[in-house]
Design a protein around this motif. Structure first.
Motif, PDB file in Angstrom:
ATOM      1  N   ASP A  11      49.368  38.525  41.099  1.00 31.68           N
ATOM      2  CA  ASP A  11      49.390  38.148  39.680  1.00 31.68           C
ATOM      3  C   ASP A  11      50.589  38.815  39.002  1.00 31.68           C
ATOM      4  OD1 ASP A  11      48.944  37.704  36.993  1.00 31.68           O
ATOM      5  OD2 ASP A  11      46.996  38.716  36.928  1.00 31.68           O
ATOM      6  N   SER A  54      42.462  39.358  44.787  1.00 30.74           N
ATOM      7  CA  SER A  54      42.001  39.249  43.405  1.00 30.74           C
ATOM      8  C   SER A  54      41.269  40.515  42.978  1.00 30.74           C
ATOM      9  CB  SER A  54      41.071  38.046  43.262  1.00 30.74           C
ATOM     10  OG  SER A  54      40.426  38.048  42.005  1.00 30.74           O
ATOM     11  N   ILE A  56      39.238  40.907  40.472  1.00 33.64           N
ATOM     12  CA  ILE A  56      37.883  40.711  39.955  1.00 33.64           C
ATOM     13  C   ILE A  56      36.850  40.654  41.076  1.00 33.64           C
ATOM     14  CG2 ILE A  56      38.656  39.599  37.840  1.00 33.64           C
ATOM     15  CD1 ILE A  56      37.749  36.935  39.038  1.00 33.64           C
ATOM     16  N   GLU A  57      37.307  40.595  42.331  1.00 37.83           N
ATOM     17  CA  GLU A  57      36.400  40.598  43.474  1.00 37.83           C
ATOM     18  C   GLU A  57      36.303  41.970  44.135  1.00 37.83           C
ATOM     19  OE1 GLU A  57      34.591  38.053  43.999  1.00 37.83           O
ATOM     20  OE2 GLU A  57      35.629  36.597  42.735  1.00 37.83           O
ATOM     21  N   SER A  80      45.947  42.558  34.324  1.00 35.94           N
ATOM     22  CA  SER A  80      45.639  41.184  34.715  1.00 35.94           C
ATOM     23  C   SER A  80      46.284  40.195  33.749  1.00 35.94           C
ATOM     24  CB  SER A  80      44.114  40.990  34.726  1.00 35.94           C
ATOM     25  OG  SER A  80      43.767  39.701  35.146  1.00 35.94           O
ATOM     26  N   PRO A 108      31.116  32.876  37.842  1.00 37.18           N
ATOM     27  CA  PRO A 108      32.437  32.260  37.949  1.00 37.18           C
ATOM     28  C   PRO A 108      33.558  33.244  38.255  1.00 37.18           C
ATOM     29  CG  PRO A 108      31.765  32.403  35.657  1.00 37.18           C
ATOM     30  CD  PRO A 108      30.587  32.828  36.472  1.00 37.18           C
ATOM     31  N   GLN A 109      33.388  34.524  37.858  1.00 38.34           N
ATOM     32  CA  GLN A 109      34.474  35.488  38.039  1.00 38.34           C
ATOM     33  C   GLN A 109      33.935  36.886  38.354  1.00 38.34           C
ATOM     34  OE1 GLN A 109      36.592  34.581  34.212  1.00 38.34           O
ATOM     35  NE2 GLN A 109      38.342  34.308  35.572  1.00 38.34           N
ATOM     36  N   GLY A 110      33.114  36.979  39.374  1.00 39.69           N
ATOM     37  CA  GLY A 110      32.668  38.276  39.842  1.00 39.69           C
ATOM     38  C   GLY A 110      31.577  38.899  38.986  1.00 39.69           C
ATOM     39  N   HIS A 151      33.461  39.258  29.978  1.00 40.83           N
ATOM     40  CA  HIS A 151      33.133  37.971  30.604  1.00 40.83           C
ATOM     41  C   HIS A 151      33.359  37.897  32.111  1.00 40.83           C
ATOM     42  CE1 HIS A 151      37.314  37.889  29.244  1.00 40.83           C
ATOM     43  NE2 HIS A 151      37.572  36.986  30.152  1.00 40.83           N
ATOM     44  N   HIS A 152      33.623  39.003  32.812  1.00 43.83           N
ATOM     45  CA  HIS A 152      33.794  38.906  34.267  1.00 43.83           C
ATOM     46  C   HIS A 152      33.672  40.275  34.927  1.00 43.83           C
ATOM     47  CE1 HIS A 152      37.860  40.512  33.818  1.00 43.83           C
ATOM     48  NE2 HIS A 152      38.215  39.496  33.064  1.00 43.83           N
TER      49      HIS A 152
END
Length: 211
Positions: A11, A54, A56-57, A80, A108-110, A151-152
């Protein structure tokens, strides 16, 4: 105790601020931990983790760092990119978690349903500091300085926040925005600077501005 700054080479809005931060004095190579995550250290309080996947994982980075090094983690800052339908350029800060989701909901995102990381207690003053640095480098008013809702993921147990560059590919790679984020990291963690005069803070939906 140390602050972990986490970046990914996948990223540009993450690795470019990390590179700008690493270009500042005082850095030394640190250990490589599980998953091939490379690290760098600056003084007694700052560690930068660089990975290729990634962010977020990457769950439990705080616990994995503590197990690998014996150092206690005080907080985590993830670098990020930010995506928004508005496409407006922005620098954003937000806590993480998905407390609104229930067991069986799609993630959706971890993260995990019903979970939220402890927010960084300095997130308010840090938002004002980011605003101050962005203004001093003429990113404002082109860029909005924004506080987002959580949100994640990823899952952590320590106070955590994301700082993001948005909101489209055109801005993710902006070197001036990356420099501002790096200067924010240096001032907030290494120099422990907090703004003494916040001015007036005016909430507007999900956003906060110093005016």
């Amino acid at each position: 105790m140390v602050t972990l700054v986490v970046a990914t080479t996948a990223d540009p809005a993450s690795i470019n601020p990390a590179k700008a931060l690493l270009a500042m004095p005082g850095w030394q190579p640190g250990p490589t931990i599980e998953g091939g995550i490379r690290s760098f250290k600056n003084g007694d309080s700052l560690r930068l983790l660089e990975q290729d996947s990634s962010i977020i994982e990457e769950d439990d980075l705080d616990l994995r760092w503590e197990a690998a090094t014996g150092e206690s983690v005080a907080e985590l800052i993830f670098l990020s990119r930010h995506v928004a339908v508005s496409t407006r350029p922005a620098l954003t800060i937000h806590p993480i978690g998905v407390p609104h989701l229930r067991d069986g909901d799609v993630l959706p995102q971890g993260g995990k349903p019903g979970w939220a990381a402890p927010p960084c207690p300095r997130i308010g003053p840090w938002l004002m500091l980011l605003n101050k640095i962005a203004r001093s480098h003429n990113l404002v008013p082109e860029f909005e300085i924004t506080l987002e809702a959580t949100h994640h993921g990823p899952i952590t147990t320590k106070p955590t926040m994301f700082i993001e560059i948005g909101s489209t590919e055109e801005y993710w790679g902006r070197e001036d925005a990356a420099r501002v984020v790096a200067l924010f990291g240096k001032a907030s963690v290494l120099e422990k600077v907090l703004p003494l005069e916040f001015g007036a803070v005016r909430p507007k939906g999900r956003k906060c501005y110093s005016v």
